[in-house]
Design a protein around this motif. Sequence first.
Motif, PDB file in Angstrom:
ATOM      1  N   TRP A 205     -34.053 -98.135 -68.863  1.00 20.11           N
ATOM      2  CA  TRP A 205     -33.493 -98.309 -67.513  1.00 20.11           C
ATOM      3  C   TRP A 205     -33.187 -96.950 -66.888  1.00 20.11           C
ATOM      4  CZ3 TRP A 205     -28.835 -96.887 -65.285  1.00 20.11           C
ATOM      5  CH2 TRP A 205     -28.517 -97.482 -64.060  1.00 20.11           C
ATOM      6  N   ARG A 206     -32.584 -96.057 -67.660  1.00 21.71           N
ATOM      7  CA  ARG A 206     -32.240 -94.740 -67.134  1.00 21.71           C
ATOM      8  C   ARG A 206     -33.480 -93.963 -66.711  1.00 21.71           C
ATOM      9  NH1 ARG A 206     -27.356 -93.028 -71.356  1.00 21.71           N
ATOM     10  NH2 ARG A 206     -25.664 -93.924 -70.095  1.00 21.71           N
ATOM     11  N   HIS A 207     -34.523 -94.043 -67.517  1.00 19.89           N
ATOM     12  CA  HIS A 207     -35.754 -93.338 -67.173  1.00 19.89           C
ATOM     13  C   HIS A 207     -36.350 -93.898 -65.883  1.00 19.89           C
ATOM     14  CE1 HIS A 207     -39.532 -91.212 -67.530  1.00 19.89           C
ATOM     15  NE2 HIS A 207     -40.152 -92.369 -67.320  1.00 19.89           N
ATOM     16  N   GLU A 208     -36.397 -95.211 -65.771  1.00 21.84           N
ATOM     17  CA  GLU A 208     -36.978 -95.829 -64.578  1.00 21.84           C
ATOM     18  C   GLU A 208     -36.148 -95.513 -63.337  1.00 21.84           C
ATOM     19  OE1 GLU A 208     -37.514 -99.971 -65.361  1.00 21.84           O
ATOM     20  OE2 GLU A 208     -39.106 -99.640 -66.848  1.00 21.84           O
ATOM     21  N   GLN A 209     -34.807 -95.502 -63.496  1.00 25.99           N
ATOM     22  CA  GLN A 209     -33.947 -95.170 -62.368  1.00 25.99           C
ATOM     23  C   GLN A 209     -34.125 -93.716 -61.945  1.00 25.99           C
ATOM     24  OE1 GLN A 209     -31.739 -97.226 -60.531  1.00 25.99           O
ATOM     25  NE2 GLN A 209     -32.982 -98.780 -61.562  1.00 25.99           N
ATOM     26  N   ALA A 210     -34.253 -92.827 -62.931  1.00 26.44           N
ATOM     27  CA  ALA A 210     -34.484 -91.411 -62.622  1.00 26.44           C
ATOM     28  C   ALA A 210     -35.820 -91.233 -61.915  1.00 26.44           C
ATOM     29  CB  ALA A 210     -34.444 -90.583 -63.899  1.00 26.44           C
ATOM     30  N   LEU A 211     -36.817 -91.942 -62.375  1.00 32.76           N
ATOM     31  CA  LEU A 211     -38.143 -91.873 -61.755  1.00 32.76           C
ATOM     32  C   LEU A 211     -38.091 -92.382 -60.324  1.00 32.76           C
ATOM     33  CD1 LEU A 211     -41.205 -91.324 -62.178  1.00 32.76           C
ATOM     34  CD2 LEU A 211     -41.406 -93.714 -62.906  1.00 32.76           C
ATOM     35  N   TYR A 212     -37.395 -93.510 -60.111  1.00 31.20           N
ATOM     36  CA  TYR A 212     -37.331 -94.096 -58.772  1.00 31.20           C
ATOM     37  C   TYR A 212     -36.565 -93.177 -57.815  1.00 31.20           C
ATOM     38  CZ  TYR A 212     -36.617 -97.448 -55.015  1.00 31.20           C
ATOM     39  OH  TYR A 212     -36.599 -98.072 -53.786  1.00 31.20           O
ATOM     40  N   LEU A 221     -41.560 -83.316 -56.971  1.00 25.73           N
ATOM     41  CA  LEU A 221     -41.339 -82.983 -58.377  1.00 25.73           C
ATOM     42  C   LEU A 221     -42.241 -83.769 -59.320  1.00 25.73           C
ATOM     43  CD1 LEU A 221     -37.429 -82.906 -58.433  1.00 25.73           C
ATOM     44  CD2 LEU A 221     -38.965 -80.948 -58.375  1.00 25.73           C
ATOM     45  N   LEU A 222     -42.864 -84.836 -58.820  1.00 26.37           N
ATOM     46  CA  LEU A 222     -43.630 -85.740 -59.683  1.00 26.37           C
ATOM     47  C   LEU A 222     -45.055 -85.219 -59.875  1.00 26.37           C
ATOM     48  CD1 LEU A 222     -42.383 -89.121 -58.177  1.00 26.37           C
ATOM     49  CD2 LEU A 222     -41.599 -87.980 -60.259  1.00 26.37           C
TER      50      LEU A 222
END
Length: 240
Positions: A205-212, A221-222
């Motif tokens: 969840w944290r990774h997906e939230q950071a990505l979003y 940055l992506l």
Amino acid sequence: MKIDILTLFPKMFAALDESLLGKAQEKGLIDLNICDFRKYSTDKHHHVDDTPYGGGAGMLLQPQPFYRAMDEINEQDAGRKRVILLDPAGQRFDQNIAQDLAQEQHLVFLCGHYEGFDQRIENLATDHLSIGDFVITGGEMAAMMMVDATARFIPGVLGNQASAYSDSFSDNLLEYPQYTRPVEYRGMKVPDVLLSGNHQKIAQWRHEQALYKTYCQRPDLLTELSSADQKLIQQWQNNK
């Protein structure tokens, strides 16, 4: 780490004696020396600037005070050091540069003022760094930001060293949202996944939230994405 800062306004750096940086100095993790380079002027009035040859607006800092100050620093410590010129035209300072500087034993910051530097001062520098594409009155505030960002990577400065490596920009993603007590406040609830105790799902969840968050606020940055992250971004784009 030893840090020397050459400036005309040493009182501006009182803020570095507070908070985490103050504690780091008390622990001996950072040896911070704020030096007024005006004292190295040989002019009877202690002038450190003069008008530019060829004409032009403003005043330029003279090379002599900087060179004399660096001579003394080198006499006290003949070892390797990174000498950073605070320069609006320099390389953009970022988290990766902060992490790189944190590996050094000795940093020296040269803070400019007035219209700029005599070109010969640049020969003292190993790095030309900027905090952005804009001009401020002097290099003092930029130096403070760089010292603070760099110090976070020195072991022992933070209570939990992992914090520095999970901050925004450390992995080219902005930091994920975080919550603390209470679980609900004014109708706003902490996401259920953070209360689940399932560390694998929390990490996902944290990774997906950071990505979003990065996708929405700093898509520049992506640059390096896994196939799974690319698929998620494609879904968000399709749902717009």
